[in-house]
Design a protein around this motif. Sequence first.
Motif, PDB file in Angstrom:
ATOM      1  N   TYR A   8       0.816  -0.729  -0.193  1.00 31.91           N
ATOM      2  CA  TYR A   8       0.096   0.057  -0.472  1.00 31.91           C
ATOM      3  C   TYR A   8       0.475   1.266  -0.061  1.00 31.91           C
ATOM      4  O   TYR A   8       0.824   2.256  -0.807  1.00 31.91           O
ATOM      5  N   VAL A   9       1.749   1.372   1.025  1.00 33.48           N
ATOM      6  CA  VAL A   9       2.609   2.358   1.168  1.00 33.48           C
ATOM      7  C   VAL A   9       3.272   1.984  -0.579  1.00 33.48           C
ATOM      8  O   VAL A   9       3.557   3.593  -1.098  1.00 33.48           O
ATOM      9  N   ALA A  10       3.690   1.521  -1.140  1.00 34.19           N
ATOM     10  CA  ALA A  10       4.134   1.927  -2.346  1.00 34.19           C
ATOM     11  C   ALA A  10       3.532   1.939  -3.509  1.00 34.19           C
ATOM     12  O   ALA A  10       3.675   3.499  -4.125  1.00 34.19           O
ATOM     13  N   GLN A  11       1.807   1.910  -3.813  1.00 34.64           N
ATOM     14  CA  GLN A  11       1.583   2.093  -4.425  1.00 34.64           C
ATOM     15  C   GLN A  11       0.920   3.318  -3.929  1.00 34.64           C
ATOM     16  O   GLN A  11       0.766   4.584  -4.782  1.00 34.64           O
ATOM     17  N   VAL A  12       0.761   4.237  -2.912  1.00 35.46           N
ATOM     18  CA  VAL A  12       1.029   5.862  -2.605  1.00 35.46           C
ATOM     19  C   VAL A  12       2.241   6.832  -2.885  1.00 35.46           C
ATOM     20  O   VAL A  12       2.134   7.457  -3.297  1.00 35.46           O
TER      21      VAL A  12
END
Length: 392
Positions: A8-12
């Motif tokens: 999720y952090v990578a997508q953000v």
Amino acid sequence: EPLRAIAYVAQVNANYWCRNGQAVRNQAYWYQHTGCRTEMYDKDITLLQICATIMDLDVFVQTIISRFGLEEWLSFPYGVDKMRKVSEEKFKLDTHMAEEMFRLLIILTSERFVPGVGQVTPESAAARAVIHRLCLGPCLHSELTKALSSHLAELHSSPVNLDSILQQVATFNQNGRSQPRLYEIKIDQLLHFSPFYYHYTRLEQSKAMAYLKERIRKENSDFLLGLPGPLPEFAVPLWGTRDLLRCPDVVRLINTVFGRSSCALSSAWSEGQSYGAMFLTALCLLDEVEYGKEVRGGDGRGRPISELGFEDFSGCGDKKLFTLDAIMKRLRGNARIEAYDVILNVIFEKFLVLNEQDPQSAPTPVDAQIDFLKSMTSSPCGAEAQRLLKEA
């Protein structure tokens, strides 16, 4: 779930959730912030290392690929001109997520400087944190104390403190009374620097590389930056994490990136992916040099990577084209990864030493492209590959 949070952090960071407002960015920021990561991000990394020890590695790696949404990216036709069309937005997201996936795999196998995860002491863990903070540039004593508060807290019962660590790894520059007195990393300590240090953001990684390159130039040093340094052994309960370096699906990922890097027709390529695959391969070879070729996990799948052939993942073609030495020979001298040519040569020489082979001349990039297409002519997209082969 830790893996979902990291994906999720990578997508953000790839601007995937930008329409959800600033709150999403704040969540990703505080997840890895200095004051919170000890109980959040750091614990998630440790938990994933434990999962890699107790789970079937094929299932573990496939779960990582699924969480990062890279099933389509891993297929052969992806990114090959005129074979499969991918939207520009999807293409950028997949490129970023692939780079972040390689970063995660490197972190899981190389971040052993945590007592209980690796055979290290709190002093050596704190020293490594100090080294990587100083690799961002000279800083004040107060800045180090603030940035490394969690590591320094673990030294409360130890005779070793921050000042004694700084005497070993840094020099104290006194430029005059009117200028601040800064600590600067010693050149011989750069051996312990990792560009994929798990507390670095992408911006900090670029900043550290730029600063160290300038520092090496000023010192007239011949130090080669960008390769993994010496690593401690995993703690006995986590020995199985080493098997991740030899998992067939990890080898398949490296094979995919190296194959696309050597084929000019593939647009599904980036420098970050190529460098991540090189660094992961270097970690595998370094692990064999330091701790031997035998895998401690004992699950019967532990062939060392220096003897492991990259199996033909499409189920067709000549498997001799997919051995590690054959792929690296095709990559040497390739214009796409010219910036990493020196690093690739070092990895290739280390591979030859482990296998007691003699260096051979590398084929040209055109030959590499033709070999890559020949191996794919019997795949589901074989007709298109044959047409492109005639044009090449």
